[in-house]
Every structure is written in C-alpha cells, then in structure tokens.
Design an enzyme around this catalytic site. Structure first.
Site, short mmCIF file in Angstrom:
data_model
loop_
_atom_site.label_atom_id
_atom_site.label_comp_id
_atom_site.label_asym_id
_atom_site.label_seq_id
_atom_site.Cartn_x
_atom_site.Cartn_y
_atom_site.Cartn_z
N ASN A 105 0.84 -1.20 0.00
CA ASN A 105 0.00 0.00 0.00
C ASN A 105 0.87 1.25 0.00
O ASN A 105 1.96 1.28 0.59
CB ASN A 105 -1.01 0.00 1.16
CG ASN A 105 -0.39 -0.19 2.53
OD1 ASN A 105 0.61 -0.87 2.68
ND2 ASN A 105 -0.98 0.40 3.53
N GLU A 161 0.30 5.29 0.70
CA GLU A 161 -0.61 6.34 1.16
C GLU A 161 -0.09 7.71 0.76
O GLU A 161 1.11 7.90 0.55
CB GLU A 161 -0.76 6.25 2.68
CG GLU A 161 -1.46 4.96 3.09
CD GLU A 161 -1.61 4.79 4.59
OE1 GLU A 161 -1.02 5.59 5.35
OE2 GLU A 161 -2.31 3.84 4.99
N CYS A 211 -4.25 0.60 -2.31
CA CYS A 211 -4.01 -0.64 -1.58
C CYS A 211 -2.95 -1.51 -2.27
O CYS A 211 -2.73 -1.40 -3.48
CB CYS A 211 -5.30 -1.47 -1.52
SG CYS A 211 -6.63 -0.72 -0.59
N GLU A 264 -3.11 -4.65 -3.05
CA GLU A 264 -3.64 -5.55 -4.07
C GLU A 264 -3.73 -4.86 -5.43
O GLU A 264 -3.44 -5.45 -6.47
CB GLU A 264 -5.06 -6.01 -3.69
CG GLU A 264 -5.15 -6.79 -2.41
CD GLU A 264 -5.41 -5.90 -1.20
OE1 GLU A 264 -4.75 -4.85 -1.07
OE2 GLU A 264 -6.26 -6.27 -0.39
N CYS A 267 -10.23 -5.04 0.53
CA CYS A 267 -11.33 -4.06 0.61
C CYS A 267 -12.25 -4.21 -0.60
O CYS A 267 -11.91 -4.87 -1.59
CB CYS A 267 -10.78 -2.64 0.70
SG CYS A 267 -10.28 -1.94 -0.89
N CYS A 293 -10.86 -3.13 -4.08
CA CYS A 293 -9.93 -4.10 -4.68
C CYS A 293 -10.68 -5.32 -5.21
O CYS A 293 -10.34 -5.86 -6.27
CB CYS A 293 -8.86 -4.52 -3.67
SG CYS A 293 -7.69 -3.19 -3.33
N1 THU Z 1 -5.15 -1.61 2.68
C1 THU Z 1 -4.60 -2.42 1.72
O1 THU Z 1 -3.52 -2.15 1.21
N2 THU Z 1 -5.30 -3.53 1.39
C2 THU Z 1 -6.49 -3.92 1.95
O2 THU Z 1 -7.07 -4.89 1.52
C3 THU Z 1 -7.04 -3.16 3.06
C4 THU Z 1 -6.43 -1.83 3.30
C5 THU Z 1 -4.42 -0.42 3.06
C6 THU Z 1 -5.06 0.89 2.66
C7 THU Z 1 -4.48 1.83 3.66
O3 THU Z 1 -3.22 2.27 3.19
C8 THU Z 1 -4.28 0.98 4.90
O4 THU Z 1 -4.30 -0.35 4.47
C9 THU Z 1 -5.30 1.20 5.98
O5 THU Z 1 -6.58 1.09 5.48
#
Ligand code: THU
Length: 137
Positions: free
Chosen positions: A44, A46, A55, A57, A89, A92
C-alpha cells in the site's frame, strides 16, 4: 496453507516492507500470480491527500496489467507481517473481479489464513460483459 501459498506469503511479506503508510501505520503486502505463472507483488502507498492512496492488491494488479497480464489464479494478502487480519477491501475486490472472478484469494481472517474464490467475496457484482453494463458474474 499450501506449499505454494507459503512461498506467496514470503513474497507478500517482502513487499509489505516497502509499504508507505504514514497515515494508518497499517502495512499491507500482496502477491498476485498470473495464469502464465509469474508473480507480481504490491504494497500500500498512502498520500497526504488521503483519497489518492492505493491498496497493496491494486498496486500488484496494475503492475501486472501494465505488463500485459490479464488473467490471474491466486492472490495472497498479508497485513502487519501476518499479525493482523487482511481481507481485501471492496474497491480491490471490484478491480480484481473484472479480470479473474475465479481466482483464489488467501488472507488472514480471525487469526488464520483462509482461501476464498474471488466471486464469492463480491456477490452480484456490477461490471460489463460483452459491451453491456450489468451484473458481472
Ligand atoms: N489496505 C490495503 O492495502 N489492502 C487492503 O485490503 C485493506 C487496506 C491499506 C489501505 C491503507 O493504506 C491501509 O491499508 C489502511 O486502510
């Protein structure tokens, strides 16, 4: 967990080391296997403009698609080095489903790794089929 999934877990954990998560502190890694047998990883990333974040994925998916891949067999997701549950999520699930609704998705749920068929994780999904918008699977 199968032998193949153990290998994917290693790749996903490695990818998660590169996670850029200053906002949440939640580091996620993903390993995505193509039908041609290659593995693409993602973490991920941000942004201070929160909605621009992405994310793990989808990073793995878009890396693969941008290199000509269109079909996938397996995805494994790990969060916080396996210390936390890691279901994908909804966004994704949608992005992945348009490529391979039958892929296996492994993630930690209630403390242990489970494997699900992607289409079962997003029932009645919206999408397009043969040029028409509607129910995807
Ligand atoms: N996140 C992912 O990378 N994958 C997921 O399936 C769930 C959430 C990340 C997004 C964000 O950067 C952090 O986790 C918190 O939500």
């Amino acid at each position: 967990m199968t032998f193949e999934q153990r290998a994917l877990l290693g790749r996903a954990r490695e990818a998660a080391r590169y996670a850029h998560a200053p906002a949440s502190g939640f580091k996620v890694g993903a390993a995505l296997v193509t039908l041609s047998g290659k593995t693409f990883t993602g973490c991920n990333v941000e942004s201070s403009a929160y909605s621009v974040s992405i994310c793990a994925e989808r990073v793995a998916l878009y890396k693969a698609v941008s290199e000509g891949e269109r079909g996938f067999s397996d995805l494994l997701i790990v969060a916080q080095d396996g210390e936390e549950d890691s279901p994908p999520c909804g966004a994704c699930r949608q992005a992945l489903l348009e490529f391979s609704p039958d892929m296996r998705v492994a993630f930690r749920e209630n403390g242990e790794f489970v494997t699900r068929k992607l289409a079962d994780l997003l029932p009645d999904a919206f999408g397009w089929k043969e040029g028409e918008h509607g129910r995807l699977v």
